[in-house]
Each structure stands twice: as structure tokens, then as C-alpha cells.
Design a protein around this motif. Structure first.
Motif, PDB file in Angstrom:
ATOM      1  N   ARG A 141      17.405   0.078 -17.729  1.00 28.65           N
ATOM      2  CA  ARG A 141      16.851   1.308 -17.143  1.00 28.65           C
ATOM      3  C   ARG A 141      15.818   0.967 -16.065  1.00 28.65           C
ATOM      4  NH1 ARG A 141      18.065   5.954 -19.873  1.00 28.65           N
ATOM      5  NH2 ARG A 141      18.954   5.730 -21.953  1.00 28.65           N
ATOM      6  N   GLU A 142      15.021  -0.049 -16.328  1.00 24.56           N
ATOM      7  CA  GLU A 142      13.999  -0.459 -15.371  1.00 24.56           C
ATOM      8  C   GLU A 142      14.638  -0.932 -14.064  1.00 24.56           C
ATOM      9  OE1 GLU A 142       9.989  -2.932 -15.925  1.00 24.56           O
ATOM     10  OE2 GLU A 142      11.791  -4.174 -16.185  1.00 24.56           O
ATOM     11  N   GLN A 143      15.706  -1.703 -14.163  1.00 28.51           N
ATOM     12  CA  GLN A 143      16.376  -2.211 -12.964  1.00 28.51           C
ATOM     13  C   GLN A 143      16.912  -1.057 -12.110  1.00 28.51           C
ATOM     14  OE1 GLN A 143      19.240  -5.333 -13.636  1.00 28.51           O
ATOM     15  NE2 GLN A 143      20.061  -5.155 -11.573  1.00 28.51           N
ATOM     16  N   GLU A 144      17.476  -0.043 -12.746  1.00 35.04           N
ATOM     17  CA  GLU A 144      17.954   1.130 -12.006  1.00 35.04           C
ATOM     18  C   GLU A 144      16.801   1.820 -11.288  1.00 35.04           C
ATOM     19  OE1 GLU A 144      19.904   3.606 -14.897  1.00 35.04           O
ATOM     20  OE2 GLU A 144      21.454   2.099 -15.316  1.00 35.04           O
ATOM     21  N   ALA A 145      15.678   1.965 -11.969  1.00 35.80           N
ATOM     22  CA  ALA A 145      14.519   2.621 -11.364  1.00 35.80           C
ATOM     23  C   ALA A 145      13.968   1.801 -10.196  1.00 35.80           C
ATOM     24  CB  ALA A 145      13.429   2.849 -12.419  1.00 35.80           C
ATOM     25  N   ILE A 146      13.887   0.494 -10.354  1.00 35.60           N
ATOM     26  CA  ILE A 146      13.376  -0.369  -9.287  1.00 35.60           C
ATOM     27  C   ILE A 146      14.294  -0.306  -8.072  1.00 35.60           C
ATOM     28  CG2 ILE A 146      12.894  -2.774  -8.629  1.00 35.60           C
ATOM     29  CD1 ILE A 146      10.733  -1.419 -10.429  1.00 35.60           C
ATOM     30  N   ASP A 147      15.588  -0.303  -8.296  1.00 35.18           N
ATOM     31  CA  ASP A 147      16.531  -0.198  -7.178  1.00 35.18           C
ATOM     32  C   ASP A 147      16.294   1.098  -6.414  1.00 35.18           C
ATOM     33  OD1 ASP A 147      18.707  -0.812  -5.477  1.00 35.18           O
ATOM     34  OD2 ASP A 147      20.093   0.237  -6.779  1.00 35.18           O
ATOM     35  N   GLU A 148      16.177   2.199  -7.135  1.00 41.25           N
ATOM     36  CA  GLU A 148      15.956   3.500  -6.503  1.00 41.25           C
ATOM     37  C   GLU A 148      14.610   3.545  -5.773  1.00 41.25           C
ATOM     38  OE1 GLU A 148      14.862   7.816  -8.267  1.00 41.25           O
ATOM     39  OE2 GLU A 148      16.757   6.984  -9.006  1.00 41.25           O
ATOM     40  N   LEU A 149      13.561   3.100  -6.426  1.00 46.22           N
ATOM     41  CA  LEU A 149      12.222   3.200  -5.849  1.00 46.22           C
ATOM     42  C   LEU A 149      12.031   2.285  -4.641  1.00 46.22           C
ATOM     43  CD1 LEU A 149      10.289   3.415  -9.214  1.00 46.22           C
ATOM     44  CD2 LEU A 149      10.358   5.205  -7.454  1.00 46.22           C
ATOM     45  N   THR A 150      12.585   1.078  -4.698  1.00 47.46           N
ATOM     46  CA  THR A 150      12.373   0.132  -3.593  1.00 47.46           C
ATOM     47  C   THR A 150      13.195   0.477  -2.362  1.00 47.46           C
ATOM     48  OG1 THR A 150      14.009  -1.430  -4.482  1.00 47.46           O
ATOM     49  CG2 THR A 150      11.666  -1.783  -5.092  1.00 47.46           C
ATOM     50  N   ARG A 151      14.054   1.443  -2.460  1.00 45.52           N
ATOM     51  CA  ARG A 151      14.792   1.909  -1.282  1.00 45.52           C
ATOM     52  C   ARG A 151      13.957   2.883  -0.452  1.00 45.52           C
ATOM     53  NH1 ARG A 151      20.053   0.324  -1.298  1.00 45.52           N
ATOM     54  NH2 ARG A 151      20.858  -0.461  -3.282  1.00 45.52           N
ATOM     55  N   GLN A 152      12.826   3.320  -0.994  1.00 44.35           N
ATOM     56  CA  GLN A 152      11.948   4.253  -0.284  1.00 44.35           C
ATOM     57  C   GLN A 152      10.926   3.483   0.544  1.00 44.35           C
ATOM     58  OE1 GLN A 152      10.489   7.608  -2.639  1.00 44.35           O
ATOM     59  NE2 GLN A 152      11.774   6.877  -4.323  1.00 44.35           N
ATOM     60  N   ASN A 153      10.558   4.058   1.675  1.00 41.85           N
ATOM     61  CA  ASN A 153       9.516   3.476   2.528  1.00 41.85           C
ATOM     62  C   ASN A 153       8.237   4.294   2.378  1.00 41.85           C
ATOM     63  OD1 ASN A 153      11.114   1.408   3.745  1.00 41.85           O
ATOM     64  ND2 ASN A 153      12.116   2.990   4.971  1.00 41.85           N
ATOM     65  N   GLY A 154       7.112   3.662   2.660  1.00 43.50           N
ATOM     66  CA  GLY A 154       5.841   4.372   2.661  1.00 43.50           C
ATOM     67  C   GLY A 154       5.426   4.889   1.303  1.00 43.50           C
ATOM     68  N   ILE A 155       5.581   4.056   0.268  1.00 42.88           N
ATOM     69  CA  ILE A 155       5.139   4.423  -1.079  1.00 42.88           C
ATOM     70  C   ILE A 155       4.256   3.312  -1.638  1.00 42.88           C
ATOM     71  CG2 ILE A 155       7.256   5.744  -1.523  1.00 42.88           C
ATOM     72  CD1 ILE A 155       8.028   3.470  -3.558  1.00 42.88           C
ATOM     73  N   VAL A 156       3.515   3.656  -2.658  1.00 45.66           N
ATOM     74  CA  VAL A 156       2.804   2.674  -3.470  1.00 45.66           C
ATOM     75  C   VAL A 156       3.495   2.673  -4.821  1.00 45.66           C
ATOM     76  CG1 VAL A 156       0.615   2.057  -4.569  1.00 45.66           C
ATOM     77  CG2 VAL A 156       0.619   3.041  -2.256  1.00 45.66           C
ATOM     78  N   LEU A 157       3.896   1.497  -5.271  1.00 46.65           N
ATOM     79  CA  LEU A 157       4.645   1.367  -6.513  1.00 46.65           C
ATOM     80  C   LEU A 157       3.916   0.438  -7.478  1.00 46.65           C
ATOM     81  CD1 LEU A 157       7.193   1.645  -8.307  1.00 46.65           C
ATOM     82  CD2 LEU A 157       8.225  -0.197  -6.934  1.00 46.65           C
ATOM     83  N   ALA A 158       3.647   0.951  -8.665  1.00 50.28           N
ATOM     84  CA  ALA A 158       3.151   0.126  -9.762  1.00 50.28           C
ATOM     85  C   ALA A 158       4.318  -0.071 -10.713  1.00 50.28           C
ATOM     86  CB  ALA A 158       1.993   0.809 -10.487  1.00 50.28           C
ATOM     87  N   THR A 159       4.574  -1.305 -11.080  1.00 52.46           N
ATOM     88  CA  THR A 159       5.684  -1.608 -11.972  1.00 52.46           C
ATOM     89  C   THR A 159       5.180  -1.926 -13.364  1.00 52.46           C
ATOM     90  OG1 THR A 159       5.640  -3.974 -11.504  1.00 52.46           O
ATOM     91  CG2 THR A 159       6.987  -2.589 -10.048  1.00 52.46           C
TER      92      THR A 159
END
Length: 163
Positions: free
Chosen positions: A50-68
Motif C-alpha cells: 500500500r505504501e509503494q502505491e501511495a509513494i508512486d502517486e504522491l511523487t508524481r506531483q510537483n510542488g508538494i512537501v511529502l513526509a513519508t
């Protein structure tokens, strides 16, 4: 765990005027279940899928701050996506500080053990090299000073853009 990823991420998102995402919260919202429940029902392997799916989706976005989540780096595909699609800052935190910051937190399945220190030490030994592999910059959060750590991360972002 206990590095301050979520706290710092929310703070940086306000400074940068970027949306903030916490991958663990995204997983919880998509599943309608909290992380400990997912670990109980699906085990760590199910959670990591589930985490890998979320990371794939989130890292396709630009201009965000992501905490993993702290264990995101154990999956090679996550390391590749994070490194290739953004600027990764490893928030390095000594085990003593992690232990102090997480000692009363019951929402961390991997620390629900008789010896949380031993677990944190083992996780640090396993993950530190992986964090260093994936990161573009390393910043210590040991001081606990949010402003100083945020300033250090912002300097990394500027350096990354110029590099």
C-alpha cells in the motif's frame, strides 16, 4: 521514527506555500483504517504494498512537501521514485532522541515490543545506509529546534535547485 518528518513537513509547507502530504495519512484515508490495523490484518508486507502505491502517486506531483513513513526506504522502488522525482532530505536523528520522542506513542506498530531501544537500534542500522543512498541532503534533527532544522532544509532545497 521520531525524526520530526510530519511536524517539519507541515511547517515547511506553510513557508513554501506548498500542499503537505504525509504518506501514512494518505494510506489511512484511502483504506479507512489506521496503520496499526493494517499491520495487524495484512502484516508489514501488505502495508509496504500500500505504501509503494501511495509513494508512486504522491511523487508524481510537483510542488508538494511529502513526509513519508520511517520504513519507506526498505522498498527499492520507493527509494528510486523518491530520489528520481524530488529533493530528498534525510532527517538524521540519533536513537536516543528517537526513543525519547516515541516513548509514549502507541501508533507505531514496530515499537510495540518489550525493548523499543533494541528495535530502534536495529532499524537504524538497517535503514541509515538506505536513507543515505536515497537522499540528496542530510540534516540533523537532534537539536529539536524546528526553526533551525527548517532553515537547514530550506538551504538544502536552494542548493538542490541550483545544482
Amino acid at each position: 521514527m521520531g525524526a520530526g518528518k510530519s511536524t517539519l513537513g507541515r511547517h515547511l509547507s506553510q513557508i513554501l506555500d506548498y500542499p503537505f502530504f504525509d504518506s501514512d495519512r494518505v494510506i489511512e484515508e484511502k483504506t479507512g483504517a489506521d496503520i496499526p490495523w493494517i499491520f495487524d490484518m495484512e502484516g508489514e508486507a501488505g502495508f509496504r504494498r500500500r505504501e509503494q502505491e501511495a509513494i508512486d502517486e504522491l511523487t508524481r506531483q510537483n510542488g508538494i512537501v511529502l513526509a513519508t513513513g520511517g520504513g519507506v526506504v526498505v522498498t527499492p522502488e520507493n527509494r528510486d521514485m523518491l530520489h528520481d522525482r524530488g529533493c530528498v532530505v534525510y532527517l538524521w536523528t540519533p536513537v536516543d532522541v528517537q526513543l525519547a520522542r516515541t516513548r509514549n506513542d502507541k501508533n507505531r506498530p514496530l515499537l510495540q515490543t518489550a525493548d523499543p531501544r533494541a528495535k530502534l537500534e536495529a532499524l537504524f542500522a538497517e535503514r541509515d545506509p538506505l536513507y543515505r543512498q536515497v537522499s540528496h541532503h542530510v540534516v540533523s534533527t537532534a537539536s529539536g529546534n524546528l526553526k533551525k532544522v527548517a532553515d537547514d532544509v530550506l538551504a538544502c532545497l536552494v542548493s538542490h535547485r541550483q545544482g
